[in-house]
Design a protein around this motif. Structure first.
Motif, short mmCIF file in Angstrom:
data_model
loop_
_atom_site.label_atom_id
_atom_site.label_comp_id
_atom_site.label_asym_id
_atom_site.label_seq_id
_atom_site.Cartn_x
_atom_site.Cartn_y
_atom_site.Cartn_z
N ASN A 1 0.85 -1.20 0.00
CA ASN A 1 0.00 0.00 0.00
C ASN A 1 0.89 1.25 0.00
N ASP A 2 0.69 2.11 -0.99
CA ASP A 2 1.48 3.33 -1.10
C ASP A 2 2.98 3.01 -1.08
N LEU A 3 3.36 1.99 -1.83
CA LEU A 3 4.77 1.64 -1.97
C LEU A 3 5.32 2.28 -3.24
N TRP A 4 6.53 2.82 -3.15
CA TRP A 4 7.19 3.43 -4.31
C TRP A 4 8.53 2.74 -4.49
N ALA A 5 8.75 2.15 -5.68
CA ALA A 5 9.99 1.43 -5.95
C ALA A 5 10.64 1.98 -7.21
N SER A 6 11.96 2.14 -7.17
CA SER A 6 12.70 2.67 -8.31
C SER A 6 13.98 1.87 -8.52
N GLY A 7 14.29 1.57 -9.79
CA GLY A 7 15.54 0.92 -10.13
C GLY A 7 15.75 -0.42 -9.46
N THR A 8 14.67 -1.13 -9.19
CA THR A 8 14.74 -2.37 -8.42
C THR A 8 14.46 -3.58 -9.31
N PHE B 1 13.27 -7.56 -9.60
CA PHE B 1 12.55 -8.68 -9.00
C PHE B 1 12.76 -9.88 -9.92
N THR B 2 13.48 -10.89 -9.45
CA THR B 2 13.81 -12.05 -10.27
C THR B 2 13.38 -13.33 -9.57
N GLY B 3 12.54 -14.11 -10.23
CA GLY B 3 12.11 -15.39 -9.68
C GLY B 3 11.38 -15.28 -8.36
N CYS B 4 10.72 -14.17 -8.13
CA CYS B 4 9.99 -13.95 -6.87
C CYS B 4 8.56 -14.46 -7.00
N THR B 5 7.93 -14.68 -5.86
CA THR B 5 6.50 -14.97 -5.88
C THR B 5 5.76 -13.84 -5.17
N LEU B 6 4.82 -13.27 -5.91
CA LEU B 6 3.91 -12.26 -5.38
C LEU B 6 2.48 -12.74 -5.58
N ALA B 7 2.32 -14.06 -5.62
CA ALA B 7 1.00 -14.64 -5.81
C ALA B 7 0.07 -14.23 -4.68
N GLU B 8 -1.17 -13.93 -5.06
CA GLU B 8 -2.22 -13.56 -4.09
C GLU B 8 -1.87 -12.30 -3.31
N SER B 9 -0.98 -11.50 -3.85
CA SER B 9 -0.62 -10.24 -3.18
C SER B 9 -1.65 -9.17 -3.49
N SER B 10 -1.62 -8.10 -2.71
CA SER B 10 -2.56 -6.99 -2.86
C SER B 10 -1.77 -5.69 -3.02
N TRP B 11 -2.02 -4.97 -4.12
CA TRP B 11 -1.31 -3.73 -4.42
C TRP B 11 -2.32 -2.58 -4.46
N LEU B 12 -2.00 -1.49 -3.79
CA LEU B 12 -2.89 -0.33 -3.79
C LEU B 12 -2.05 0.94 -3.83
N ASP B 13 -2.35 1.83 -4.79
CA ASP B 13 -1.66 3.12 -4.90
C ASP B 13 -0.15 2.94 -4.86
N THR B 14 0.33 2.00 -5.66
CA THR B 14 1.75 1.65 -5.69
C THR B 14 2.36 2.03 -7.03
N THR B 15 3.63 2.44 -7.02
CA THR B 15 4.32 2.85 -8.23
C THR B 15 5.65 2.12 -8.35
N LEU B 16 5.91 1.55 -9.53
CA LEU B 16 7.21 0.98 -9.85
C LEU B 16 7.76 1.74 -11.05
N THR B 17 8.93 2.34 -10.89
CA THR B 17 9.52 3.11 -11.98
C THR B 17 10.94 2.62 -12.25
#
Length: 223
Positions: A71-78, A80-96
């Motif tokens: 929730n309200d997570l901001w990620a830059s230059g990151t 994600f390799t071979g990760c599991t985000l199954a059944e995750s919940s994203w809200l007002d999040t930005t990946l740049t």
């Protein structure tokens, strides 16, 4: 949908506290800043909650983030390799400027999420629910939207390469800004999508094949 371009633009930037790790199962990460950290080796963070936090230039490799809440997570230059985000919940999040490769995100729920200048390679979004999600200037290669629900999703300046839409449900999904639409399957699921006349012409051969339409320019004559 607007999203901050810089860390300093975040409304909670002054409240961020440095975080050095490690991640834990069902951990709470509220107003933390993860910077240039590496979470590898199958680190477990299932059920974790990220609230008004920032992630910059980090690496998540094989990390278990199943059922995580972002929730309200901001990620830059990151990465994600071979990760599991199954059944995750994203809200007002930005990946740049992030890259996601071999990520499992099936059955995830994304609402008001922005991917900007990101590369998604072999990301599994099967049966996910995407509401008001923006893929801006992204490359989506071998992304699986099979059985997913896309509501108000847009792709300005993005390229879809061998994307899968089999049995997906599209509602007000806007593909008009996409630079390329190359589908591996699921052409019949484009019902409910907005496309341009030029895109329709480009998709016409695949649509005809999917619908079993035989195209011949001349009528054969029999003697």
């Amino acid at each position: 949908m607007t999203a901050p371009d810089e860390l300093a633009d975040l409304p909670y930037a002054d409240q961020l506290r440095p975080f050095s790790g490690p991640l834990t199962v069902e951990g709470d990460y509220d107003t933390v800043h993860m910077d240039r950290l590496s979470f590898e080796g199958g680190e477990r963070a299932a059920g974790s909650r990220f609230l008004e936090s920032a992630v910059t230039d980090c690496v998540f490799a094989g990390t278990n983030l199943r059922r995580a809440r972002l929730n309200d997570l901001w990620a830059s230059g990151t990465r994600f390799t071979g990760c599991t985000l199954a059944e995750s919940s994203w809200l007002d999040t930005t990946l740049t400027g992030c890259s996601l490769a071999g990520v499992e995100a099936f059955d995830a729920v994304l609402r008001r999420v922005v991917f900007r200048h990101c590369k998604l390679d072999s990301v599994n979004l099967r049966a996910a629910a995407l509401h008001e999600v923006v893929f801006e200037d992204c490359v989506l290669r071998d992304v699986d939207f099979g059985q997913a629900k896309l509501d108000g999703v847009t792709f300005p300046g993005s390229r879809l390469e061998r994307a899968r839409f089999g049995r997906a449900t599209l509602k007000k999904a806007d593909l008009r800004g996409a630079l390329a639409i190359d589908l591996a399957d699921g052409h019949e699921s484009l019902r409910g999508a907005l496309i341009t006349s030029v895109q329709l012409l480009e998709l016409a051969p695949a649509l005809a094949q999917t619908l079993g339409i035989i195209v011949k320019d001349r009528q054969e004559t029999h003697q």
